[in-house]
Design an enzyme around this catalytic site. Sequence first.
Site, PDB file in Angstrom:
ATOM      1  N   LYS A  81     -89.514  45.287 -40.466  1.00 44.45           N
ATOM      2  CA  LYS A  81     -89.644  46.740 -40.594  1.00 44.45           C
ATOM      3  C   LYS A  81     -89.727  47.416 -39.227  1.00 44.45           C
ATOM      4  O   LYS A  81     -89.136  48.477 -39.003  1.00 44.45           O
ATOM      5  CB  LYS A  81     -90.865  47.078 -41.450  1.00 44.45           C
ATOM      6  CG  LYS A  81     -90.737  46.598 -42.897  1.00 44.45           C
ATOM      7  CD  LYS A  81     -91.884  47.050 -43.757  1.00 44.45           C
ATOM      8  CE  LYS A  81     -91.867  46.407 -45.134  1.00 44.45           C
ATOM      9  NZ  LYS A  81     -90.608  46.542 -45.875  1.00 44.45           N
ATOM     10  N   GLU A  92     -82.970  46.005 -46.161  1.00 37.27           N
ATOM     11  CA  GLU A  92     -83.522  45.533 -44.898  1.00 37.27           C
ATOM     12  C   GLU A  92     -82.400  44.794 -44.162  1.00 37.27           C
ATOM     13  O   GLU A  92     -81.517  44.210 -44.786  1.00 37.27           O
ATOM     14  CB  GLU A  92     -84.675  44.542 -45.142  1.00 37.27           C
ATOM     15  CG  GLU A  92     -85.749  45.030 -46.093  1.00 37.27           C
ATOM     16  CD  GLU A  92     -86.950  45.615 -45.381  1.00 37.27           C
ATOM     17  OE1 GLU A  92     -86.778  46.120 -44.254  1.00 37.27           O
ATOM     18  OE2 GLU A  92     -88.042  45.566 -45.960  1.00 37.27           O
ATOM     19  N   CYS A 101     -90.157  36.413 -53.065  1.00 39.60           N
ATOM     20  CA  CYS A 101     -89.686  37.393 -54.049  1.00 39.60           C
ATOM     21  C   CYS A 101     -88.285  37.083 -54.562  1.00 39.60           C
ATOM     22  O   CYS A 101     -87.954  37.380 -55.705  1.00 39.60           O
ATOM     23  CB  CYS A 101     -89.717  38.793 -53.441  1.00 39.60           C
ATOM     24  SG  CYS A 101     -88.852  38.905 -51.871  1.00 39.60           S
ATOM     25  N   GLU A 135     -88.504  46.929 -51.310  1.00 42.47           N
ATOM     26  CA  GLU A 135     -88.103  45.543 -51.573  1.00 42.47           C
ATOM     27  C   GLU A 135     -89.175  44.964 -52.472  1.00 42.47           C
ATOM     28  O   GLU A 135     -90.275  44.652 -52.025  1.00 42.47           O
ATOM     29  CB  GLU A 135     -87.964  44.781 -50.253  1.00 42.47           C
ATOM     30  CG  GLU A 135     -87.161  43.496 -50.376  1.00 42.47           C
ATOM     31  CD  GLU A 135     -88.017  42.333 -50.824  1.00 42.47           C
ATOM     32  OE1 GLU A 135     -87.994  42.034 -52.044  1.00 42.47           O
ATOM     33  OE2 GLU A 135     -88.718  41.753 -49.991  1.00 42.47           O
TER      34      GLU A 135
END
EC number: 1.2.1.8
Length: 483
Positions: free
Chosen positions: A161, A457, A283, A249
């Site tokens: 990020k 991302e 994830c 996300e």
Amino acid sequence: MRAQPAASHFVDGRPLEDETGAPIPVIYPATGEEIARLHEATPAVIEAALASGARAQAAWAAMRPVERARILRRASDLIRARNEELSLLETLDTGKPLQETLVADWASGADALEFFAGLAPAVTGETVPLGQDFVYTIREPLGLCVGIGAWNYPSQIACWKAAPALALGNAMVFKPSEVTPLGALKLAEILIEAGLPPGLFNVVQGRGAVGAALVTDSRVAKVSLTGSVPTGRRVYAAAAEGVRHVTMELGGKSPLIVFDDADLESAIGAAMLGNFYSAGQICSNGTRVFVQKGIKEAFLARLAERADAIRMGDPLDPEVQMGPLVSQAQLEKVLAYIEKARAEGGRLVCGGEASVSPGCYVQPTVFADVTDAMTLAREEVFGPVMAVLDFETEEEAIARANATDFGLAAGVFTADLTRAHRVVAQLQAGTCWINAYNLTPVEAPFGGVKLSGVGRENGRAAVEHYTQVKSVYVGMGPVDAPY
């Protein structure tokens, strides 16, 4: 305590403590030992972080991109030089084995900083000729961004990020998960050491209320969250009140489809990586493994053999391949899903028990004969629990793979590349793999569709999510007015 940082927060270029905030104990999941104690950000800490970020951003945006890039590249070099030390901290924070953290966590973060450092000077606008007149566009930073991290890859997420945000001229206030709060503080220190002006990357600790205070502040232009779908819904709604840019996300229940012509060892290896790496706490994991009926039993037999050979134990042992879950709460959640899978008729192939006491360990677990209606095939477990479902035809596999509200990732294993591309084109997922799984190079965009999120991302695609386009019309002649 062996991992106690200088202070709970890092604001305006230096550590900042305010012990009036609620305590945040940091627990090493392999033993239950408290390794640090931090404090939640108070309103004063939150204000200091937001104010210093807003104050520093304009001068940073005005800096030449190559100068910003130089700082980020230095930070990347510092991370690589200290990878062993940083990986040890990541292991203490998350419980992931050193065998993983040495190659997958800070290493990916360094890659992100290096990639966006290289990309920043190449971000330009376009010129649109209109005869005598013309239009040119400028990509401008959004301003002050908020990043909210998850506990499974805390340092990697912080870098993923921070890197595009900073490279493109933004400032960021980052809130790590309260479960794994340590790595982001190290990133902030390293960025300052690399030459980042104070205020541009601030770290504040806290639970949901701190995140809500950040997301709803009028100075914030952008929110980037990695987290669960319920958290994503709340943050998305809060950000929408201020019409802020968002990247989400979120979770997944991703399909991994194995056709009968696939290389069996590779497909099994990918299924294991997609379910047992990081103790299954990823994830994008391919937790619904669809195996064509003709090879199902051979697949299961070899899978059980390889799963039983996984070495579990102390994450600080470099030979250990699988560590504990991140917390006692996560352990209890995963064990409850295992019991439900048993109760609903799943056939336990291997694992299924807690393991290696003390600590939050669960054996690598595989259930076969899972149906689409079972809880294990519908809900995200976030633990080392694989559901194997069988199928007969390509069309059936595609339809069942897409029969979910999630859409983060998907994988296909087959020797027929024509079929692989045909299947991938029909899968409702933002990130897909052919004859591979869970490889996420920073050069490529990563993100989901449906309830798995919005935005991307990494890769060049991230530029669109940390900048806005200004269109400038240039008139080259007299104005022709009708009055």
